[in-house]
Design a protein around this motif. Structure first.
Motif, mmCIF file in Angstrom:
data_model
loop_
_atom_site.group_PDB
_atom_site.id
_atom_site.type_symbol
_atom_site.label_atom_id
_atom_site.label_comp_id
_atom_site.label_asym_id
_atom_site.label_seq_id
_atom_site.Cartn_x
_atom_site.Cartn_y
_atom_site.Cartn_z
ATOM 1 N N LYS A 13 -14.796 4.172 -1.487
ATOM 2 C CA LYS A 13 -15.180 2.862 -0.941
ATOM 3 C C LYS A 13 -15.104 1.791 -2.027
ATOM 4 N N GLU A 14 -15.581 2.123 -3.208
ATOM 5 C CA GLU A 14 -15.532 1.184 -4.334
ATOM 6 C C GLU A 14 -14.072 0.847 -4.676
ATOM 7 N N THR A 15 -13.222 1.857 -4.663
ATOM 8 C CA THR A 15 -11.800 1.641 -4.970
ATOM 9 C C THR A 15 -11.154 0.767 -3.903
ATOM 10 N N GLN A 16 -11.490 0.989 -2.641
ATOM 11 C CA GLN A 16 -10.942 0.160 -1.567
ATOM 12 C C GLN A 16 -11.331 -1.302 -1.749
ATOM 13 N N GLU A 17 -12.562 -1.534 -2.158
ATOM 14 C CA GLU A 17 -13.023 -2.903 -2.402
ATOM 15 C C GLU A 17 -12.277 -3.526 -3.583
ATOM 16 N N LYS A 18 -12.036 -2.722 -4.619
ATOM 17 C CA LYS A 18 -11.294 -3.222 -5.779
ATOM 18 C C LYS A 18 -9.845 -3.526 -5.415
ATOM 19 N N VAL A 19 -9.239 -2.703 -4.572
ATOM 20 C CA VAL A 19 -7.868 -2.948 -4.127
ATOM 21 C C VAL A 19 -7.808 -4.255 -3.349
ATOM 22 N N LYS A 20 -8.776 -4.461 -2.468
ATOM 23 C CA LYS A 20 -8.824 -5.697 -1.684
ATOM 24 C C LYS A 20 -8.975 -6.908 -2.606
ATOM 25 N N ALA A 21 -9.855 -6.811 -3.586
ATOM 26 C CA ALA A 21 -10.064 -7.910 -4.528
ATOM 27 C C ALA A 21 -8.806 -8.153 -5.365
ATOM 28 N N THR A 22 -8.124 -7.089 -5.747
ATOM 29 C CA THR A 22 -6.896 -7.221 -6.527
ATOM 30 C C THR A 22 -5.812 -7.908 -5.706
ATOM 31 N N LYS A 23 -5.680 -7.527 -4.445
ATOM 32 C CA LYS A 23 -4.689 -8.177 -3.574
ATOM 33 C C LYS A 23 -4.996 -9.667 -3.430
ATOM 34 N N GLU A 24 -6.257 -10.007 -3.306
ATOM 35 C CA GLU A 24 -6.645 -11.415 -3.207
ATOM 36 C C GLU A 24 -6.308 -12.154 -4.495
ATOM 37 N N LEU A 89 -1.929 -2.777 -8.582
ATOM 38 C CA LEU A 89 -2.532 -1.907 -7.567
ATOM 39 C C LEU A 89 -2.591 -0.456 -8.035
ATOM 40 N N ALA A 90 -1.584 -0.010 -8.774
ATOM 41 C CA ALA A 90 -1.601 1.358 -9.300
ATOM 42 C C ALA A 90 -2.736 1.534 -10.302
ATOM 43 N N ALA A 91 -2.982 0.513 -11.116
ATOM 44 C CA ALA A 91 -4.070 0.596 -12.086
ATOM 45 C C ALA A 91 -5.421 0.733 -11.389
ATOM 46 N N VAL A 92 -5.611 -0.017 -10.319
ATOM 47 C CA VAL A 92 -6.869 0.068 -9.561
ATOM 48 C C VAL A 92 -6.982 1.436 -8.891
ATOM 49 N N ALA A 93 -5.882 1.894 -8.311
ATOM 50 C CA ALA A 93 -5.910 3.193 -7.629
ATOM 51 C C ALA A 93 -6.181 4.323 -8.614
ATOM 52 N N LYS A 94 -5.543 4.267 -9.777
ATOM 53 C CA LYS A 94 -5.740 5.320 -10.776
ATOM 54 C C LYS A 94 -7.186 5.342 -11.251
ATOM 55 N N GLU A 95 -7.747 4.154 -11.449
ATOM 56 C CA GLU A 95 -9.131 4.035 -11.898
ATOM 57 C C GLU A 95 -10.088 4.670 -10.889
ATOM 58 N N GLY A 96 -9.760 4.572 -9.605
ATOM 59 C CA GLY A 96 -10.655 5.063 -8.570
ATOM 60 C C GLY A 96 -10.433 6.501 -8.168
#
Length: 108
Positions: A13-24, A89-96
């Motif tokens: 869930k935290e990663t999904q929120e970070k992905v959304k914030a990154t896209k924004e 996006l890959a950086a956020v996904a890898k982090e999560g």
């Protein structure tokens, strides 16, 4: 076992929120690409939203030349934006991602 599962769900869930914030945030990262001679200038976001096209007046006399310039310059701009988008996006996904053996190479 369930604690691990709950922890993973929370991390997801935290990663999904970070992905959304990154896209924004990528909506505000501006990419500018110019043709080699500067006759065409393309501006778009890292999410590949076209913001502007500036053309030198000399290109308006030759439709085929203008089309070629636009295609070449747009493709270069889109390629740059895609690289930035995918890297962020890959950086956020890898982090999560949880530490699962063998998964390290997927997000490099």
């Amino acid at each position: 076992m369930f604690g691990d599962l709950m922890g993973m769900m929370g991390k997801l869930k935290e990663t999904q929120e970070k992905v959304k914030a990154t896209k924004e945030r990528l909506n505000h990262v501006i990419i500018e690409e110019k043709s080699s001679d500067g006759l065409v200038n393309i501006t778009l976001t890292a999410n590949r939203t076209l913001k502007s096209i500036e053309l030198d007046d000399s290109l308006l006399k030759d439709k085929d030349q203008l089309e070629d310039y636009l295609i070449l310059t747009l493709n270069k701009a889109i390629e740059k934006a895609t690289q930035i988008n995918e890297a962020e996006l890959a950086a956020v996904a890898k982090e999560g991602m949880p530490n699962i053996r063998g998964m390290d190479g997927l997000f490099k």
